[in-house]
Design a protein around this motif. Structure first.
Motif: not given
Length: 492
Positions: A307-326
């Motif tokens: 969950l923290i990874e998803v939260f952080d992915a909104a503001s930085r690039n990551t190879t494991r997680t992508t999000v499409a909105a805030p």
């Protein structure tokens, strides 16, 4: 001091206890009696006065009026120190361990008689012995810094510390929402120990919003509402429906209303794709727009980290997680990751929405107050003044403020880390309705919980084990047996 005898079996008696916080009356003449060798279940909605009453009994709050008697002897100068000398311990809902100290050092704080050369070793042995007795297989070391423990392990340490004994006796342990951060297996270990402790003559006050725990483990149940006791009877006189009705809830069903499940899974856009760090294969967590996705499994198996990874992915690039909105977060560990303790209730609610509250270059106090008041009404935050400090609220009402912060923001993805910790059943069911309504309007939710009832609100559930996804369950496949089987599944 009079000792507890067969002719006078009561450990504690409170008579006409009141507590005022300014113009707010938190307790309005409460009578409470606890027998030796008994478990008293204490229930009521958030703000009913349960935790305030326990603070009075633990000596951390002085009553405005009323009497306190321990072992039949009236106490005129009651305090925390005296309560502990008389055998009263309390595990508060808001945990009180010092995060910068080790597990052993935190144990020493409660037991000042442990001193001299080798005190750390003796304190460590004391706490580990208690942890072994209550939580077999706990995996906690005495030299571990508390800040490095998960919230569930911190709760385990606090509970074990309360049940440890040195020079002072142990007569009564108050457990305020003790299983709120524990998974089902660990909670079962604790409740089994509570029954053994009571059978051996100890006493426990158990506060829980999980009504099955109250009904299954209490000898007597006391119901509070609006700072008063409204019922006090033997546990066998209650079933779940009567208990909920006595608490004053408008919901009396055994299960929440059927979820508004996302139809045609996969036909709406993908909002989140995430892979746990330990995942070697291509098993990803996928959440589509408008879905409520559950994360299950025993506590500490990687759900919070994802969950923290998803939260952080909104503001930085990551190879494991992508999000499409805030993304917005509703933290379960509100002390560490949730509230801003020096701010007001209104400021805590609106901090995620500052851009929408601007008037020119400044934040509009009128807009801020209006937003906070709107969410106070929508989610039922109990406070006479939203300008009061956030810590003036009960734990459950603080959690409501965190929900208001997330749902009042522009985030289209909301991640929730065991967010119902310390929230009463009536509020839970209202929040379930609110989440389903927001999902129907297109919001996406990732929801970690250890409670089957909460998972039943989800469209899809991923079960975690040792940091990996080990099961991918559709709503039709979600049963307690399936969850248990997957939670114990071995991973290569």
């Amino acid at each position: 001091m009079t000792s507890v005898t067969a002719a006078n079996p009561e450990v504690v008696r409170l008579a006409a206890v009141t507590k005022n916080f300014g113009a707010v009356r938190a307790l309005a003449g409460v009578d409470l009696m606890v027998d030796s060798g008994a478990c008293l279940g204490l229930v009521g909605h958030n703000g009913a006065g349960k935790s305030t009453l326990m603070h009075v009994l633990a000596g951390t709050l002085l009553p405005s009026s009323g009497e306190i008697a321990i072992g039949g002897a009236r106490q005129d100068s009651y305090s925390v120190t005296l309560a502990q000398q008389l055998g009263i311990r309390c595990v508060f809902q808001e945990l009180s361990l010092c995060p910068n100290l080790t597990v052993a050092e935190n144990t020493r704080i409660l037991h000042p008689s442990i001193r001299g050369i080798g005190w750390r070793r003796r304190a460590g042995r004391l706490i580990i012995d208690r942890l072994d007795a209550i939580f077999p297989g706990h995996g906690i070391a005495a030299e571990t810094i508390v800040a490095d423990l998960s919230i569930s392990r911190r709760q385990m340490v606090e509970i074990a510390r309360a049940f440890s004994v040195t020079d002072a006796p142990l007569k009564l342990v108050i457990l305020d929402e003790p299983t709120s951060s524990l998974d089902a297996d660990t909670a079962g270990q604790l409740l089994s120990f509570v029954r053994r402790f009571v059978a051996e003559g100890g006493s426990v006050i158990l506060i829980s919003h999980i009504l099955g725990e109250i009904l299954g483990n209490s000898d007597r149940i006391v119901v509070m509402r609006d700072g008063q006791v409204v019922a006090s009877e033997q546990a066998k006189a209650f079933d779940r429906a009567r208990l909920v009705e006595t608490m004053g809830s408008t919901h009396a069903t055994d299960q929440p209303p059927p979820a508004t499940l996302a139809q045609n899974r996969g036909q709406t856009p993908i909002m989140v794709r995430a892979r746990p760090k330990s995942q070697a294969d291509r098993t990803d967590l996928v959440a589509h727009q408008g879905e409520i996705i559950g994360l299950a499994g025993f506590s500490g198996h990687g759900q919070t980290e994802l969950l923290i990874e998803v939260f952080d992915a909104a503001s930085r690039n990551t190879t494991r997680t992508t999000v499409a909105a805030p993304v917005a977060l509703v933290a379960g560990d509100r002390q560490t990751d949730g509230v801003f303790p020096l701010w007001s209730i209104a400021e805590n609610i609106t901090i995620r929405s500052l851009a929408a509250l601007r008037r020119g270059m400044l934040i509009s106090p009128t807009r801020e107050a209006a937003m906070a008041e709107d969410w106070k009404q929508r989610i039922g935050i109990r406070s006479p003044n939203l300008g009061n400090p956030i810590l003036s609220l009960s734990g459950g009402n603080q959690q409501k403020a965190l929900f208001a912060r997330a749902l009042g923001s522009d985030a289209r993805i909301v991640v929730m880390d065991d967010p119902m910790r310390g929230v009463d059943i009536g509020t839970k069911l209202d929040v379930y309705d609110l989440i389903r309504g927001e999902a129907a309007a297109g919001r996406t939710f990732l929801w970690y919980t250890t409670e089957l009832e909460e998972l039943q609100n989800c469209d899809h559930v991923y079960v975690f084990r040792h940091g990996r996804i080990v099961a991918d369950l559709g709503r039709a496949d979600l049963t307690e047996q399936q969850l248990i089987r997957a939670s114990f599944q071995d991973v290569a």
